[in-house]
Scaffold this motif. Structure first.
Motif, PDB file in Angstrom:
ATOM      1  N   LEU A  10      55.892  21.491  24.246  1.00  0.00           N
ATOM      2  CA  LEU A  10      55.691  22.553  23.258  1.00  0.00           C
ATOM      3  C   LEU A  10      54.823  23.672  23.846  1.00  0.00           C
ATOM      4  CD1 LEU A  10      56.308  23.129  20.227  1.00  0.00           C
ATOM      5  CD2 LEU A  10      54.014  22.265  19.737  1.00  0.00           C
ATOM      6  N   GLU A  11      55.248  24.895  23.608  1.00  0.00           N
ATOM      7  CA  GLU A  11      54.472  26.038  24.090  1.00  0.00           C
ATOM      8  C   GLU A  11      54.539  27.169  23.068  1.00  0.00           C
ATOM      9  OE1 GLU A  11      54.007  27.904  28.386  1.00  0.00           O
ATOM     10  OE2 GLU A  11      55.822  28.639  27.418  1.00  0.00           O
ATOM     11  N   LYS A  12      53.394  27.763  22.807  1.00  0.00           N
ATOM     12  CA  LYS A  12      53.318  28.949  21.963  1.00  0.00           C
ATOM     13  C   LYS A  12      52.548  30.017  22.725  1.00  0.00           C
ATOM     14  CE  LYS A  12      53.712  31.522  18.288  1.00  0.00           C
ATOM     15  NZ  LYS A  12      55.018  31.903  17.723  1.00  0.00           N
ATOM     16  N   VAL A  13      53.192  31.156  22.907  1.00  0.00           N
ATOM     17  CA  VAL A  13      52.561  32.263  23.627  1.00  0.00           C
ATOM     18  C   VAL A  13      52.441  33.448  22.677  1.00  0.00           C
ATOM     19  CG1 VAL A  13      52.697  33.836  25.576  1.00  0.00           C
ATOM     20  CG2 VAL A  13      53.528  31.476  25.818  1.00  0.00           C
ATOM     21  N   TYR A  14      51.217  33.897  22.451  1.00  0.00           N
ATOM     22  CA  TYR A  14      50.982  35.113  21.678  1.00  0.00           C
ATOM     23  C   TYR A  14      50.869  36.284  22.646  1.00  0.00           C
ATOM     24  CZ  TYR A  14      49.854  32.085  17.724  1.00  0.00           C
ATOM     25  OH  TYR A  14      49.920  31.145  16.719  1.00  0.00           O
ATOM     26  N   PHE A  19      55.887  45.127  21.320  1.00  0.00           N
ATOM     27  CA  PHE A  19      56.491  45.854  22.436  1.00  0.00           C
ATOM     28  C   PHE A  19      55.757  45.608  23.752  1.00  0.00           C
ATOM     29  CE2 PHE A  19      57.221  48.199  18.479  1.00  0.00           C
ATOM     30  CZ  PHE A  19      58.609  48.156  18.437  1.00  0.00           C
ATOM     31  N   ASP A  20      54.489  45.303  23.682  1.00  0.00           N
ATOM     32  CA  ASP A  20      53.723  44.969  24.884  1.00  0.00           C
ATOM     33  C   ASP A  20      53.636  43.447  24.951  1.00  0.00           C
ATOM     34  OD1 ASP A  20      51.963  44.485  26.906  1.00  0.00           O
ATOM     35  OD2 ASP A  20      50.423  45.884  26.209  1.00  0.00           O
ATOM     36  N   ARG A  21      54.425  42.832  25.808  1.00  0.00           N
ATOM     37  CA  ARG A  21      54.542  41.377  25.851  1.00  0.00           C
ATOM     38  C   ARG A  21      53.498  40.729  26.750  1.00  0.00           C
ATOM     39  NH1 ARG A  21      56.646  40.411  21.495  1.00  0.00           N
ATOM     40  NH2 ARG A  21      57.316  38.340  22.182  1.00  0.00           N
ATOM     41  N   THR A  22      52.429  41.435  27.025  1.00  0.00           N
ATOM     42  CA  THR A  22      51.350  40.854  27.807  1.00  0.00           C
ATOM     43  C   THR A  22      50.744  39.673  27.040  1.00  0.00           C
ATOM     44  OG1 THR A  22      50.814  43.017  28.732  1.00  0.00           O
ATOM     45  CG2 THR A  22      49.147  41.283  28.945  1.00  0.00           C
TER      46      THR A  22
END
Length: 207
Positions: A10-14, A19-22
């Protein structure tokens, strides 16, 4: 045998914005729990504990990976029935509401009439007469009834730690988006970040 809970890669990336996917925060977890019981989860504020609860209950969508509750992918179950598999109590008895990501007509039924997982986000172990005993009895009843109980705790008093040690059989420690699992309290205390987190409380217990 079907496991009660499987958290697979499981992975969650904020990210900073739509629009800025940093990336601004990343949570990763991979563990499984086979039987009913009471699990204690600890970690510093902002480490990802609540995000993990939201992912397990299906109220937050993962970036990748999956959560299986009794073999069913929680994120493929109808949003209005996910609390029949896993329910999240925020601050004691306030139940969090689910967000909708896909029309329910395209989702699967829960096929359960009672939550199998009960997740308590920082239950208030206050000092009111009878409150602590009531909550501990409630957790024991859920375990006896074949449920899996998660307690997300942030112990800041010595008796908080004593309660957790009394009621929890195994533990998760979350730090900076990483999740480590431990089979018992002694194993948890062998983990350097956990010892550092509990530092003063452990010293008080030893005194």
């Amino acid at each position: 045998m079907t496991k009660m809970l499987e958290v697979r890669n499981l992975e969650k990336v904020y990210t900073r914005s739509r629009f800025d996917r940093t990336p601004t925060f990343r949570l990763a977890a991979d563990f499984a729990i086979e039987s009913p019981g009471v699990i204690g989860m600890m970690g510093p504020n902002g480490s990802g504990k609540t995000t993990l609860f939201e992912l397990v209950t299906g109220s937050n969508a993962p970036t990748s990976g999956e959560v299986l509750v009794a073999g069913r992918n929680i994120h493929k179950v109808r949003t209005d029935q996910r609390d029949r598999l896993a329910i999240h109590y925020h601050q004691s008895y306030q139940v969090r509401h689910f967000r909708s990501f896909k029309p329910n007509v395209f989702m699967e039924p829960a096929r359960s009439n009672y939550p199998l997982l009960h997740l308590f986000d920082e239950p208030q172990f206050n000092t009111q007469d009878g409150y602590i005993g009531f909550m501990l009895d409630f957790f024991r009843k859920l375990r006896k009834d074949g449920r899996l109980v998660f307690l997300c705790v942030h112990p800041n008093e010595r008796f908080h730690l004593e309660i957790v040690q009394e009621i929890c059989e195994s533990f998760l420690f979350v730090e900076k988006g990483t999740v480590a699992a431990f089979s018992d309290y002694a194993s948890l205390l062998e983990h350097d970040p956990a010892r550092a987190y509990l530092g003063d409380l452990l010293m008080e217990r030893a005194a």
